[in-house]
Design an enzyme around this catalytic site. Structure first.
Site, mmCIF file in Angstrom:
data_model
loop_
_atom_site.group_PDB
_atom_site.id
_atom_site.type_symbol
_atom_site.label_atom_id
_atom_site.label_comp_id
_atom_site.label_asym_id
_atom_site.label_seq_id
_atom_site.Cartn_x
_atom_site.Cartn_y
_atom_site.Cartn_z
ATOM 1 N N ASP A 1 -12.650 -12.600 3.980
ATOM 2 C CA ASP A 1 -11.800 -11.487 3.541
ATOM 3 C C ASP A 1 -10.356 -11.958 3.531
ATOM 4 O O ASP A 1 -9.838 -12.407 4.553
ATOM 5 C CB ASP A 1 -11.980 -10.312 4.513
ATOM 6 C CG ASP A 1 -11.299 -9.037 4.015
ATOM 7 O OD1 ASP A 1 -10.504 -9.121 3.075
ATOM 8 O OD2 ASP A 1 -11.568 -7.973 4.590
ATOM 9 N N TRP B 1 0.819 -1.207 0.000
ATOM 10 C CA TRP B 1 0.000 0.000 0.000
ATOM 11 C C TRP B 1 0.862 1.271 0.000
ATOM 12 O O TRP B 1 0.382 2.328 0.295
ATOM 13 C CB TRP B 1 -0.925 0.000 1.228
ATOM 14 C CG TRP B 1 -2.131 -0.868 1.055
ATOM 15 C CD1 TRP B 1 -3.360 -0.474 0.603
ATOM 16 C CD2 TRP B 1 -2.261 -2.269 1.313
ATOM 17 N NE1 TRP B 1 -4.223 -1.534 0.549
ATOM 18 C CE2 TRP B 1 -3.575 -2.653 0.987
ATOM 19 C CE3 TRP B 1 -1.385 -3.243 1.775
ATOM 20 C CZ2 TRP B 1 -4.040 -3.954 1.121
ATOM 21 C CZ3 TRP B 1 -1.847 -4.545 1.901
ATOM 22 C CH2 TRP B 1 -3.156 -4.887 1.574
ATOM 23 N N CYS C 1 -6.836 -4.530 -1.894
ATOM 24 C CA CYS C 1 -8.026 -5.298 -1.507
ATOM 25 C C CYS C 1 -8.817 -5.865 -2.674
ATOM 26 O O CYS C 1 -9.275 -7.000 -2.619
ATOM 27 C CB CYS C 1 -8.927 -4.486 -0.583
ATOM 28 S SG CYS C 1 -9.802 -3.145 -1.382
ATOM 29 N N HIS D 1 -13.613 -0.750 0.841
ATOM 30 C CA HIS D 1 -12.855 -1.964 1.057
ATOM 31 C C HIS D 1 -13.640 -3.095 0.417
ATOM 32 O O HIS D 1 -14.862 -3.147 0.530
ATOM 33 C CB HIS D 1 -12.645 -2.212 2.559
ATOM 34 C CG HIS D 1 -11.913 -3.485 2.848
ATOM 35 N ND1 HIS D 1 -10.806 -3.877 2.130
ATOM 36 C CD2 HIS D 1 -12.130 -4.476 3.755
ATOM 37 C CE1 HIS D 1 -10.378 -5.050 2.600
ATOM 38 N NE2 HIS D 1 -11.166 -5.428 3.566
ATOM 39 N N TYR E 1 -6.376 4.855 -0.761
ATOM 40 C CA TYR E 1 -7.800 4.561 -0.582
ATOM 41 C C TYR E 1 -8.068 3.993 0.814
ATOM 42 O O TYR E 1 -9.194 3.903 1.256
ATOM 43 C CB TYR E 1 -8.303 3.603 -1.676
ATOM 44 C CG TYR E 1 -7.966 2.153 -1.441
ATOM 45 C CD1 TYR E 1 -8.881 1.286 -0.843
ATOM 46 C CD2 TYR E 1 -6.730 1.625 -1.819
ATOM 47 C CE1 TYR E 1 -8.574 -0.041 -0.630
ATOM 48 C CE2 TYR E 1 -6.421 0.298 -1.604
ATOM 49 C CZ TYR E 1 -7.351 -0.530 -1.014
ATOM 50 O OH TYR E 1 -7.043 -1.847 -0.791
#
Length: 726
Positions: free
Chosen positions: A391, A274, A309, A368, A555
């Site tokens: 997830d 990220w 994600c 997300h 984000y």
């Protein structure tokens, strides 16, 4: 090598490893004249495994690009065995056997002797003779709806007075058995045909991203039927050293998948990044689908770089659909990433209204993505089956590994967060309160405002049978302010979800002044305006000191760089309305831009006379130019077509190290091309010849990535005709 304790058998945790069943198991003394050839012998086995054969059509596996037999559990399929002489049921005895992994054992479900019976029993393995002509026997074989999912070896065993004679190992008769959403006894049974078409058989999806006020979407190629993908998904479970006996349970399979799709702590499929630095890897925004990622993981046996994600969710969706578990990708706008697992996102402000980044540990992600998998939950009370949140983005540790779920969506809605797995974390992602707290210089904290409606603002997925958006917020939560919503929250608190502040009644009285602001729809590389409005609702005269901060954010809500800082004073007459306009120039934000092109604005204002602080935050996603895809040639299976991919650089500076990717499941294998640079306002073109192999509605998907501009996409819908029959 000895195996101590209760476990006399070594672990059987790899589908790829195998050992053969012996070809003869003869007991006792065998007379000298015994010749196995005198008994029934198998000459050939036919599996009817072409894509047009009824086995594949009836089992909805005809789209897998594989020359092996692929069937779904709990449903019968046909095979034919040719013997060296006619089969006589009253004196010849044979059975079909399936084995998986090493050390196959009947009580573990890894060795399956299938008896020949007169009628197929419900819910159990069995084989029934449906034709006996000449030297050939046709059987209808039914597997158990609880059978292990994976690749089985098949044998035919024949009884003689002196023991068993068995066929040799033959890779041609290997049989894949998958989950079966069409079978009522299967734990993944889904009763709606349109839903099965979408959530099991659709190999192209749409993933939503951007911002709740500016929702963007992009297509994703799941490619679960492409050559090599099924083997790659089985390899993922092997790599996790998942015991074969647990591979028939969708709860366990989806939990292992959620751990294995990310590479943290288990050498899984994708490395997350990220930080906007993607050396030695592919930027997350460049992927157009899952196929490249899974095939690279399978061939290199190393984690692939890099994912965020929606990439984790896209690959996880391929894994679930490929194995036969109904699955979908969902997007939660304003998703709480709660570091201390309470239901509260604390945003600390300085006295001047600026965010204190040292104290603010929680982050609110603009959006997300995670997955939902459909299954029964016999481990939970009745009513909590159906969609389960899973997830695979590595966020928090669950039982010592980075994984999340399956958590019952129904349990989350009602606040029953005591049920496994990881329900409190998902509950917080969609239900936390935002608390604005001023950290005073004297060390005290004052709650300025509580926003109970910001988190989990909108939860969406792709609609069934179309590319539009379906709002599923009400599957996760009751409407804000309803009695049931408070009740669900109280239930969650009772079951141990933490909420340190009782936020009822501590909110300061409403100020006489209202403040709001709007961000003009901004196009990448252009100037735009932010307009702040003040409304004085009283007969008093006020002066206001206001502050606007513009930040480039990931984000995930983490700020990278403040690019704009402006302070201004406003005088408000009684009952007056006032508007301030701040111009944002392209040069101020372009140099810092991150791949999602997301800008976050924070406006705080202090009413000097009353000391009231007004705070508002909003994000905007810049509009990015698109790739244009065109095709020519006849749109027919097996005919040559030409695709042209075009991109025009919209910026005033050259783009460097440009990669364009292109793929379309069933139409074109994933490919990419590099351009060292594209000059300002100039256009590049790339042409390829391709031959579609799957008919029906298809899609071409392209992405462009470069050093200074990313998240550029294009797509084209195609209707491919079947090849005319001769």
């Amino acid at each position: 090598m000895s195996f101590g304790g209760r476990r006399a058998v070594p672990p059987n945790n790899s589908n790829a490893e195998e050992n053969d069943l012996p070809t003869t198991e003869l007991q006792g003394l065998v007379p000298r004249g015994f010749n196995p050839q005198d008994y029934l012998n198998v000459t050939t086995v036919h599996l009817f495994k072409e894509s047009w054969d009824s086995n594949k059509v009836n089992h909805h596996t005809d789209r897998y690009d594989s020359n092996k037999l692929i069937v779904r559990r709990g449903q019968s399929f046909y095979i034919q065995i040719d013997f060296n002489r006619p089969y006589q049921p009253n004196r010849d005895f044979f059975r079909v056997e399936y084995a998986i992994g090493r050390y196959p054992m009947e009580n573990k479900g890894t060795y399956i002797p299938v008896p020949v019976v007169s009628e197929l029993p419900r819910g159990k393995w069995g084989a029934k003779v449906i034709m006996n002509e000449g030297r050939s026997v046709q059987l209808s074989i039914q597997s158990s709806p609880e059978c292990i999912v994976g690749k089985f070896r098949m044998y035919v065993a024949i009884w003689t007075p002196y023991g068993v004679i068995r066929t040799r190992r033959d890779q041609e008769t290997d049989t894949y058995i998958l989950f079966n959403p069409w079978c009522e006894e299967d734990a993944v049974y889904l009763d709606d045909e349109k839903e099965r078409e979408e959530y099991v058989l659709n190999d192209i999806g749409v993933i939503f991203y951007g911002d709740v006020s500016d929702i963007k979407s992009r297509s994703w190629s799941y490619g679960q039927f492409e050559d090599g993908i099924l083997d790659a998904c089985l390899y993922v479970m092997d790599k996790a050293q998942m015991d074969l006996s647990g591979r028939g349970n969708p709860i366990k399979v989806s939990r292992v998948g959620s751990a294995m799709i990310n590479a943290k702590d288990d050498e899984g499929v994708l490395v997350g990044s990220w930080d906007n630095i993607y050396a030695y890897g592919v930027p997350p925004s460049a992927w157009t689908g899952s196929v490249d990622i899974l095939l690279e993981y399978r061939s290199s046996e190393n984690p692939v770089r890099y994912g965020q994600c929606w990439v984790f969710a896209g690959v996880f969706n391929t894994f679930l659909r490929c194995l036969g578990i109904p699955a979908r990708v969902i997007t939660n706008y304003f998703s709480a990433h709660d570091n201390n697992a309470n239901l509260q996102m604390d945003i600390f402000l300085e006295e001047d209204g600026n965010v204190n980044s040292k104290l603010t540990k929680d982050s609110v992600w603009n959006y997300h993505c995670w997955n939902e998998a459909w299954m029964t939950r016999p481990d939970l009370p009745v009513g909590f089956g159906g969609w389960q949140a899973v997830d695979s983005t590595p966020q928090e540790n669950s039982d010592g590994m980075y994984r999340c779920g399956p958590a019952s969506v129904q349990a989350i809605k009602h606040g029953h967060v005591c049920f496994q797995f990881d329900a409190p974390f998902v509950f917080a992602e969609v239900n936390s309160d935002l608390i604005y707290i001023t950290a005073k210089k004297d060390g005290t904290h004052v709650v300025e405002a509580v926003d109970t409606t910001h988190i989990g603002k909108l939860i969406v997925t792709k609609q069934i049978g179309g590319d539009g958006m379906m709002d599923i917020t009400d599957t996760y939560k009751f409407q804000e302010g309803q009695e049931e919503e408070r009740l669900a929250l109280e239930t969650a608190l009772m079951y141990g979800a933490k909420k340190p502040l009782n936020t009822e009644g501590i909110v300061k009285p409403r100020s006489d002044v209202d403040m709001d602001f709007v961000v003009e729809n901004a196009i990448l590389g252009k100037d735009f305006q932010v307009t702040i409005t003040f409304q004085n609702n009283s007969s008093n005269h006020y002066t206001i000191t206001a502050y606007l901060s513009g930040n480039i954010t990931f984000y995930t809500g983490v700020s990278k760089e403040e690019f704009k800082k402006e302070t201004f004073d406003v005088t408000l007459e009684p009952l007056a309305f006032k508007r301030e306009v701040v111009l944002i120039r392209a040069g101020e934000y372009m140099g810092q831009l991150l791949e999602q092109a997301s800008l976050h604005f924070f406006v705080t204002a202090r009413v000097n006379e009353t000391k009231d602080v007004l705070a508002k935050q909003k994000s905007t996603v810049l509009t990015i130019p698109r790739i244009v895809i065109k095709v020519r040639g006849s749109k027919v299976v097996g005919s040559d077509m030409v695709v042209t991919v075009e991109f025009t650089n919209p910026l005033t500076e050259p783009l460097e190290n440009v990669w364009i990717r292109l793929e379309g499941p069933g139409v074109i294998k994933p490919m990419r091309k590099m351009f060292s640079e594209i000059q300002p306002k100039s256009t590049v073109q790339w042409e390829e010849v391709f031959r579609p192999w799957v008919p029906g509605h298809r899609k071409l998907i392209a992405s462009m990535t470069s050093d200074s501009l990313r998240h550029v996409y294009g797509e084209l819908d195609l209707q491919i005709q079947r090849r005319p029959s001769v």
